[in-house]
Write a protein that holds these residues in place. Structure first.
Motif, mmCIF file in Angstrom:
data_model
loop_
_atom_site.group_PDB
_atom_site.id
_atom_site.type_symbol
_atom_site.label_atom_id
_atom_site.label_comp_id
_atom_site.label_asym_id
_atom_site.label_seq_id
_atom_site.Cartn_x
_atom_site.Cartn_y
_atom_site.Cartn_z
ATOM 1 N N PRO A 1 -93.361 -10.492 2.856
ATOM 2 C CA PRO A 1 -94.077 -10.372 1.563
ATOM 3 C C PRO A 1 -95.639 -11.528 1.833
ATOM 4 O O PRO A 1 -94.899 -12.549 2.742
ATOM 5 N N HIS A 2 -95.945 -11.549 1.841
ATOM 6 C CA HIS A 2 -97.559 -12.692 2.012
ATOM 7 C C HIS A 2 -96.641 -13.776 0.646
ATOM 8 O O HIS A 2 -96.874 -13.086 -0.262
ATOM 9 N N LEU A 3 -96.340 -14.907 -0.161
ATOM 10 C CA LEU A 3 -96.193 -15.510 -0.319
ATOM 11 C C LEU A 3 -97.175 -16.694 -1.541
ATOM 12 O O LEU A 3 -97.947 -17.421 -0.735
ATOM 13 N N LEU A 4 -97.103 -16.145 -2.474
ATOM 14 C CA LEU A 4 -97.763 -16.723 -3.127
ATOM 15 C C LEU A 4 -97.243 -17.989 -4.743
ATOM 16 O O LEU A 4 -96.566 -16.838 -5.513
ATOM 17 N N VAL A 5 -96.226 -18.296 -4.210
ATOM 18 C CA VAL A 5 -94.773 -18.932 -5.199
ATOM 19 C C VAL A 5 -95.197 -20.718 -5.392
ATOM 20 O O VAL A 5 -95.994 -21.335 -4.112
ATOM 21 N N HIS A 6 -94.717 -21.410 -6.321
ATOM 22 C CA HIS A 6 -94.082 -22.426 -6.330
ATOM 23 C C HIS A 6 -93.682 -23.169 -4.324
ATOM 24 O O HIS A 6 -92.652 -22.959 -3.641
ATOM 25 N N HIS A 7 -94.447 -24.251 -3.517
ATOM 26 C CA HIS A 7 -94.280 -25.035 -2.362
ATOM 27 C C HIS A 7 -92.191 -25.093 -3.000
ATOM 28 O O HIS A 7 -91.484 -25.008 -1.510
ATOM 29 N N ASP A 8 -91.979 -25.673 -3.471
ATOM 30 C CA ASP A 8 -90.177 -25.707 -3.975
ATOM 31 C C ASP A 8 -89.556 -24.849 -3.922
ATOM 32 O O ASP A 8 -88.635 -24.531 -3.402
ATOM 33 N N LEU A 9 -89.917 -23.195 -3.664
ATOM 34 C CA LEU A 9 -89.393 -22.208 -4.158
ATOM 35 C C LEU A 9 -89.175 -21.871 -2.622
ATOM 36 O O LEU A 9 -88.316 -20.665 -2.373
ATOM 37 N N VAL A 10 -90.426 -21.490 -1.069
ATOM 38 C CA VAL A 10 -89.986 -21.131 -0.482
ATOM 39 C C VAL A 10 -88.946 -21.318 0.086
ATOM 40 O O VAL A 10 -88.671 -20.127 1.748
ATOM 41 N N PRO A 11 -88.120 -21.943 0.332
ATOM 42 C CA PRO A 11 -86.676 -21.490 1.291
ATOM 43 C C PRO A 11 -86.056 -20.978 1.068
ATOM 44 O O PRO A 11 -85.739 -20.498 1.550
#
Length: 269
Positions: free
Chosen positions: A99-109
């Motif tokens: 994936p390329h992630l376009l999510v909230h930075h707190d969800l990245v982990p």
């Protein structure tokens, strides 16, 4: 009081609860519990009913989300939270998607163990301030350049309520990318039937013995009913009076809040 009598409250073994708009209103400082909701959760657990939170929360990992709920006074374990990100990670591994992630930075982990090199799909979550033109355009360019574009959206809500008012949800941005790329997103989260089925599996109760309680007429109520569950809409959170005239989705009952729903359900045990 709740409408349509009380037949909906009988033969119940477990409850699925939406979180934002049912337990609390999110916002600055972690949010504010909705009146009576902390005690309602305590009463559910004391009654012996099974309890699982079924949320489209994508601004935090399950661990930090459960920690925030405990700080607000809710006795909730990580294992009692069904959320889209872990389900998305399973899907990505299952289909060898990067994936390329376009999510909230707190969800990245949540995606730490997923291969993200040379992306062949885009995963979209409630990115909040990360929903900039530049970030959306980067996701668009990746998708439009793929031979078979894959867009995975962690929910498709239109909006949600915080303490300072309504906020656009991930569904609005999902629709923009769908339109621009002429594709249809795969939704991981409510109202996906597969997502509700995974929540029921974690709850350990068949759909006919479970009730979903939420503030979203389509994603909470409609999604749960399509899985064979009963579903209530609370008049808190994003609820609007016009929901009661929805042309397709009719809750089994309306309740003023979670506390009222729990009162009725426990009286019928």
């Amino acid at each position: 009081m709740a409408e349509r009598g009380r037949g909906w409250a009988r033969a119940v073994r477990g409850l699925l609860l939406d979180v934002n708009g049912v337990l609390y209103d999110s916002g600055a400082g972690g949010g504010v519990p909705i009146a009576g909701s902390v005690e309602a959760v305590r009463r559910i657990k004391a009654s012996g009913l099974k309890l699982q939170l079924c949320t489209n929360e994508t601004q935090a990992t399950r661990e930090s989300f459960a920690r925030k709920l405990r700080a607000l006074g809710f006795d909730i374990a990580v294992s009692q939270v069904t959320a889209p990100a872990p389900a998305a990670c399973h899907l990505l591994r299952e289909r060898s998607l990067r994936p390329h992630l376009l999510v909230h930075h707190d969800l990245v982990p949540e995606f730490a163990e997923v291969d993200k090199t040379n992306p062949n799909c885009v995963v979209l979550g409630d990115a909040a301030e990360n929903f900039t033109y530049a970030n959306l355009n980067e996701a668009f360019r990746l998708l439009i350049g793929m031979e078979k574009p894959v867009l995975i959206s962690l929910g498709k809500g239109r909006y949600y309520k915080e303490t300072d008012g309504l906020k656009l949800d991930v569904g609005a941005y999902m629709k923009a990318l769908e339109y621009a790329c002429d594709i249809q997103a795969e939704v991981v989260g409510k109202p996906s039937k597969r997502f509700f089925e995974s929540a029921l599996a974690e709850l350990g109760v068949p759909p006919e013995q479970a009730i979903m309680i939420g503030d979203d007429i389509v994603n909470d109520v409609g999604g749960a009913q399509q899985c064979g569950m009963r579903a209530l809409q609370v008049r808190t959170g994003k609820y609007r009076p016009s929901d009661e005239n929805h042309p397709e989705v009719k809750p089994d009952a309306y309740v003023n809040n979670l506390a009222e729903a729990v009162d009725i359900i426990l009286q019928e045990l």
